[in-house]
Scaffold this active site. Structure first.
Site, mmCIF file in Angstrom:
data_model
loop_
_atom_site.group_PDB
_atom_site.id
_atom_site.type_symbol
_atom_site.label_atom_id
_atom_site.label_comp_id
_atom_site.label_asym_id
_atom_site.label_seq_id
_atom_site.Cartn_x
_atom_site.Cartn_y
_atom_site.Cartn_z
ATOM 1 N N ASN A 7 0.845 -1.187 0.000
ATOM 2 C CA ASN A 7 0.000 0.000 0.000
ATOM 3 C C ASN A 7 0.885 1.244 0.000
ATOM 4 O O ASN A 7 1.465 1.604 1.030
ATOM 5 C CB ASN A 7 -0.916 -0.021 1.229
ATOM 6 C CG ASN A 7 -1.830 1.190 1.294
ATOM 7 O OD1 ASN A 7 -1.975 1.934 0.330
ATOM 8 N ND2 ASN A 7 -2.452 1.384 2.442
ATOM 9 N N LYS A 9 -0.056 4.293 -0.389
ATOM 10 C CA LYS A 9 -0.797 5.473 0.078
ATOM 11 C C LYS A 9 -0.590 6.635 -0.915
ATOM 12 O O LYS A 9 -0.694 6.442 -2.112
ATOM 13 C CB LYS A 9 -0.385 5.823 1.507
ATOM 14 C CG LYS A 9 -0.655 4.686 2.502
ATOM 15 C CD LYS A 9 -0.442 5.109 3.927
ATOM 16 C CE LYS A 9 -0.710 3.948 4.871
ATOM 17 N NZ LYS A 9 -0.491 4.311 6.280
ATOM 18 N N HIS A 87 -10.042 0.790 5.662
ATOM 19 C CA HIS A 87 -8.743 1.027 6.292
ATOM 20 C C HIS A 87 -8.899 1.949 7.507
ATOM 21 O O HIS A 87 -9.732 2.853 7.520
ATOM 22 C CB HIS A 87 -7.782 1.651 5.268
ATOM 23 C CG HIS A 87 -6.356 1.670 5.723
ATOM 24 N ND1 HIS A 87 -5.853 2.652 6.542
ATOM 25 C CD2 HIS A 87 -5.318 0.830 5.454
ATOM 26 C CE1 HIS A 87 -4.570 2.429 6.764
ATOM 27 N NE2 HIS A 87 -4.228 1.330 6.127
ATOM 28 N N GLU A 159 -5.362 -4.906 11.180
ATOM 29 C CA GLU A 159 -4.427 -3.797 11.374
ATOM 30 C C GLU A 159 -4.823 -2.994 12.614
ATOM 31 O O GLU A 159 -5.686 -2.120 12.539
ATOM 32 C CB GLU A 159 -4.451 -2.852 10.170
ATOM 33 C CG GLU A 159 -3.714 -3.337 8.958
ATOM 34 C CD GLU A 159 -3.527 -2.206 7.947
ATOM 35 O OE1 GLU A 159 -2.377 -1.859 7.662
ATOM 36 O OE2 GLU A 159 -4.529 -1.661 7.466
ATOM 37 N N GLY A 165 2.065 3.124 11.139
ATOM 38 C CA GLY A 165 2.875 4.322 10.971
ATOM 39 C C GLY A 165 3.782 4.661 12.131
ATOM 40 O O GLY A 165 4.210 5.809 12.267
ATOM 41 N N SER A 201 3.371 -1.485 10.840
ATOM 42 C CA SER A 201 4.805 -1.245 11.048
ATOM 43 C C SER A 201 5.654 -2.489 10.800
ATOM 44 O O SER A 201 6.538 -2.827 11.586
ATOM 45 C CB SER A 201 5.052 -0.698 12.458
ATOM 46 O OG SER A 201 4.365 0.514 12.654
#
Length: 241
Positions: A7, A9, A87, A159, A165, A201
């Site tokens: 992904n 982003k 998400h 997730e 992040g 992460s």
């Protein structure tokens, strides 16, 4: 076969994406289902390559062809096969409701897109020890509205929001417990085995420890795959398991 969902982003300029593509198409892949989710403006760059394409989100009012939206027919004309829906960032920053998420999932499935359905507890929910209830709710409120054939085209991405992040260390036993809970719940209540992947992460250094859980069917990764060299290293470790 395990999944590696990349992904990207809202990362990379056009020139950077061209370089990224040149590196990515040369990666040798034997038994990993490599799926790329770039910004929608770059999807056409990967048409007619050996890369499975994914859209990072789909329009809520897809059938209306509204200004600024992208239709699923447009996506399919670019050979897009997957859609990320639900998400954590969409739920948090765009305040997406489960009603909206369900509508998107139904649209995607009606157009033969495979859905990567993201679920996971927040840090507050984890601290209150209600994470299992959160996952059961997020699964039930969507899955109860779908039939068995539709469920076959869903991948669950677990997730936890507080792991996205940042460099928070993973609690391997906790992750394994959550993955096992999801799989057992889906099997017991819906009589189907669904791939469950993990995100939060992940990088080339910590993925081996995560792979010790044989129940994980793959990963959804962002930051560490922005460097295509890391994709090769991650896939190598996945192939060794």
């Amino acid at each position: 076969m395990k999944y590696l969902i990349c992904n990207l982003k809202a990362n990379k300029t056009y020139e950077e994406m061209l370089e990224y593509k040149n590196n990515l198409i040369n990666i040798k892949n034997t038994n990993i289902n490599l799926v790329l989710a770039p910004s929608s403006i770059y999807l056409s760059l990967f048409k007619d390559t050996n890369i499975n394409l994914c859209i990072q989100d789909i329009a809520l009012n897809e059938k209306l062809n509204l200004t600024g939206d992208i239709s699923i027919e447009q996506l399919k004309s670019l050979d897009v096969k997957y859609a990320i829906i639900g998400h954590f960032e969409r739920r948090k920053y765009y305040k997406e409701t489960e009603y909206e998420i369900l509508a998107k999932i139904k649209d995607a499935l009606e157009h033969d897109l495979k859905v990567i359905y993201c679920i996971g507890e927040s840090e507050e929910e984890s601290m209150r020890h209600v994470e299992y209830l959160v996952l059961e709710r997020e699964i039930a409120r969507i899955f109860n509205k779908l039939d068995n054939e539709e469920l076959k085209n869903i991948i669950i991405a677990y997730e936890p929001g507080y792991l996205i992040g940042n460099n928070t260390s993973h609690n391997i036993e906790k992750i394994a417990s959550m993955i096992n809970f999801i799989k057992t719940l889906v099997k017991d209540y819906y009589n189907i085995n669904i791939p469950v992947i993990f995100g939060g992460s992940i990088n080339k250094d910590n993925i081996s420890e995560l792979l010790s859980n044989k129940n994980i069917d793959g990963f959804i990764i962002c930051s560490s795959i922005l460097n295509p060299e890391n994709i090769t290293k991650i896939m190598t470790k996945m192939q060794l398991q």
